[in-house]
Design a protein around this motif. Sequence first.
Motif, short mmCIF file in Angstrom:
data_model
loop_
_atom_site.label_atom_id
_atom_site.label_comp_id
_atom_site.label_asym_id
_atom_site.label_seq_id
_atom_site.Cartn_x
_atom_site.Cartn_y
_atom_site.Cartn_z
N ALA A 289 0.85 -1.21 0.00
CA ALA A 289 0.00 0.00 0.00
C ALA A 289 0.88 1.25 0.00
N ARG A 290 1.93 1.20 0.78
CA ARG A 290 2.85 2.35 0.88
C ARG A 290 3.44 2.69 -0.49
N MET A 291 3.83 1.63 -1.23
CA MET A 291 4.43 1.87 -2.56
C MET A 291 3.43 2.57 -3.47
N LEU A 292 2.16 2.12 -3.42
CA LEU A 292 1.16 2.73 -4.29
C LEU A 292 0.82 4.14 -3.81
N MET A 293 0.74 4.32 -2.48
CA MET A 293 0.44 5.66 -1.97
C MET A 293 1.55 6.64 -2.37
N ASP A 294 2.79 6.19 -2.29
CA ASP A 294 3.90 7.07 -2.69
C ASP A 294 3.75 7.47 -4.16
N ALA A 295 3.37 6.48 -4.98
CA ALA A 295 3.22 6.78 -6.41
C ALA A 295 2.11 7.81 -6.63
N PHE A 296 0.97 7.62 -5.95
CA PHE A 296 -0.15 8.55 -6.18
C PHE A 296 0.16 9.93 -5.59
N PHE B 113 -2.97 -6.80 -2.47
CA PHE B 113 -2.78 -8.22 -2.16
C PHE B 113 -1.80 -8.95 -3.10
N GLY B 114 -1.23 -8.23 -4.06
CA GLY B 114 -0.29 -8.87 -4.98
C GLY B 114 1.09 -9.01 -4.33
N SER B 115 2.05 -9.43 -5.13
CA SER B 115 3.41 -9.59 -4.58
C SER B 115 4.09 -8.22 -4.51
N PRO B 116 5.04 -8.05 -3.57
CA PRO B 116 5.77 -6.78 -3.49
C PRO B 116 6.48 -6.45 -4.81
N GLN B 117 7.02 -7.47 -5.48
CA GLN B 117 7.73 -7.23 -6.74
C GLN B 117 6.79 -6.63 -7.77
N ASP B 118 5.62 -7.25 -7.93
CA ASP B 118 4.65 -6.75 -8.93
C ASP B 118 4.15 -5.36 -8.55
N THR B 119 3.94 -5.16 -7.25
CA THR B 119 3.40 -3.87 -6.82
C THR B 119 4.42 -2.77 -7.07
N ARG B 120 5.69 -3.08 -6.77
CA ARG B 120 6.75 -2.09 -6.98
C ARG B 120 6.83 -1.72 -8.46
N GLU B 121 6.76 -2.75 -9.31
CA GLU B 121 6.88 -2.49 -10.74
C GLU B 121 5.64 -1.73 -11.25
N ALA B 122 4.48 -2.11 -10.75
CA ALA B 122 3.25 -1.41 -11.18
C ALA B 122 3.33 0.06 -10.76
N ALA B 123 3.81 0.32 -9.54
CA ALA B 123 3.91 1.70 -9.06
C ALA B 123 4.90 2.48 -9.93
N ARG B 124 6.01 1.84 -10.26
CA ARG B 124 7.02 2.51 -11.10
C ARG B 124 6.43 2.85 -12.47
N ARG B 125 5.71 1.89 -13.04
CA ARG B 125 5.13 2.12 -14.36
C ARG B 125 4.06 3.22 -14.32
N LEU B 126 3.28 3.24 -13.24
CA LEU B 126 2.24 4.28 -13.12
C LEU B 126 2.88 5.67 -13.08
N VAL B 127 3.94 5.80 -12.28
CA VAL B 127 4.60 7.10 -12.17
C VAL B 127 5.18 7.52 -13.52
N LYS B 128 5.79 6.55 -14.21
CA LYS B 128 6.42 6.86 -15.50
C LYS B 128 5.36 7.29 -16.52
N LEU B 129 4.27 6.54 -16.54
CA LEU B 129 3.23 6.83 -17.54
C LEU B 129 2.51 8.14 -17.24
N LEU B 130 2.02 8.25 -15.99
CA LEU B 130 1.15 9.39 -15.67
C LEU B 130 1.95 10.65 -15.33
N GLY B 131 3.19 10.45 -14.88
CA GLY B 131 4.03 11.60 -14.54
C GLY B 131 4.47 12.34 -15.79
N GLY B 132 4.51 11.63 -16.90
CA GLY B 132 4.96 12.26 -18.15
C GLY B 132 3.85 12.98 -18.87
N LYS B 133 2.64 12.95 -18.31
CA LYS B 133 1.48 13.51 -19.05
C LYS B 133 1.40 15.02 -18.90
#
Length: 396
Positions: free
Chosen positions: A309-316, A376-396
Amino acid sequence: MITPNLHYGDLKDSYLFYHISQKVQAYLEAHPEAVLYRMGIGDVSLPLCPAVIDALHQGVADQGSKSTFHGYMPECGAPFLRQAISQHYGRRGVTISPEEVFVSSGASDELGDLLDLFDRSSSALVMEPAYPAYVDANIMAGRKIIHLAAGEENGFLPLPDEQTEGDLIYLCSPNNPTGAVFSREQLQKWVDFANSRGSIILFDAAYEAFIQDKALPHSIFELKGAENCAIEICSLSKTAGFTGTRLGYTIIPKGLTRQGMNLHEMWVRNRTTKTNGVSYIIQKGAAAVFTAEGQRQVRENIRVYQDNARMLMDAFDQLGLWYCGGKNAPYLWVKCPDGMGSWEFFDYLLEKIQVVGTPGEGFGACGEGYFRFSTFGSPQDTREAARRLVKLLGGK
Ligand code: PLP
């Protein structure tokens, strides 16, 4: 000719997860090499903790020996488990007697079965967006449903006012899908409202174990007067990874009455008629959750989801997106960027960064424009999803 329950004809197709899986399948057919980051799952991914596994093994061994074998279990729950749960409440300063604890095979079963206690003419107030089972179980019973829209303006935590109606009031805190949690003061308003009009609150506490803020209530029975108006439905599914093992519990105060009828006694009667109890082995495993070692171990697993949750909150936070949930719940409810619709955002994330979430519109009309991320996913997947979200939406 027999007449079936015609209310089933009033059910709307539950298309949400079906529609998601179809879209995902179509994407994978077009991109067979793609790796997906599944941030939509409502199921846990970590296994049962060692204390539970040891107790389950012990339960199996007990069933193989004449001196420790158990046949039918008491319908309302094994005394050892009811006692353990009562003591668990006691450690939190809430007095619940073992007889007020009813062991179940899970919260979903109970949320449907408990409706037996109420006349079909009673109305059901459902806060939306909502866990879909509340609405569907009442449609099946032919009950009038009152939809109470929640939104950003009230942090997805609506409170009763002079116009609010509802005989049965569904409250889910921490909430699925929004992750929002009622404060003590807010929950007290609902308790006072229910007591003032004779309503009953069905308090779904399936996610209480995710609460981190000390000031937030885990149980509705922490509030004054709740013993006169509330039933609490709990589950070990998310608390201890019991989604596939199945065990829940329901608290019905002994003094809970309406129109001269005692709801606790009625539920004893209901259970002794309609069930033969939960498996001894599973109850044995469940009791281990409430030991000191069990509590330590389940908290370790929950911490993994909280870190997600922390990883996703940081991304948002980084993206400046509005969201609620995450800190005290395993879900984050995010406002789709740039005014996108929730299915539009779903397609965008799948197509561009292979992240799969849950469109808010699937939880009721006022979920449109929002999106649920699960932790509820794995930390690895969550970290990567958060990274991808920041990259995609941060560039908009
Ligand atoms: N209540 C809520 C709010 C849920 O989200 C869920 C499951 O996702 C349940 C109840 C069902 O829990 P159980 O697995 O105990 O049936």
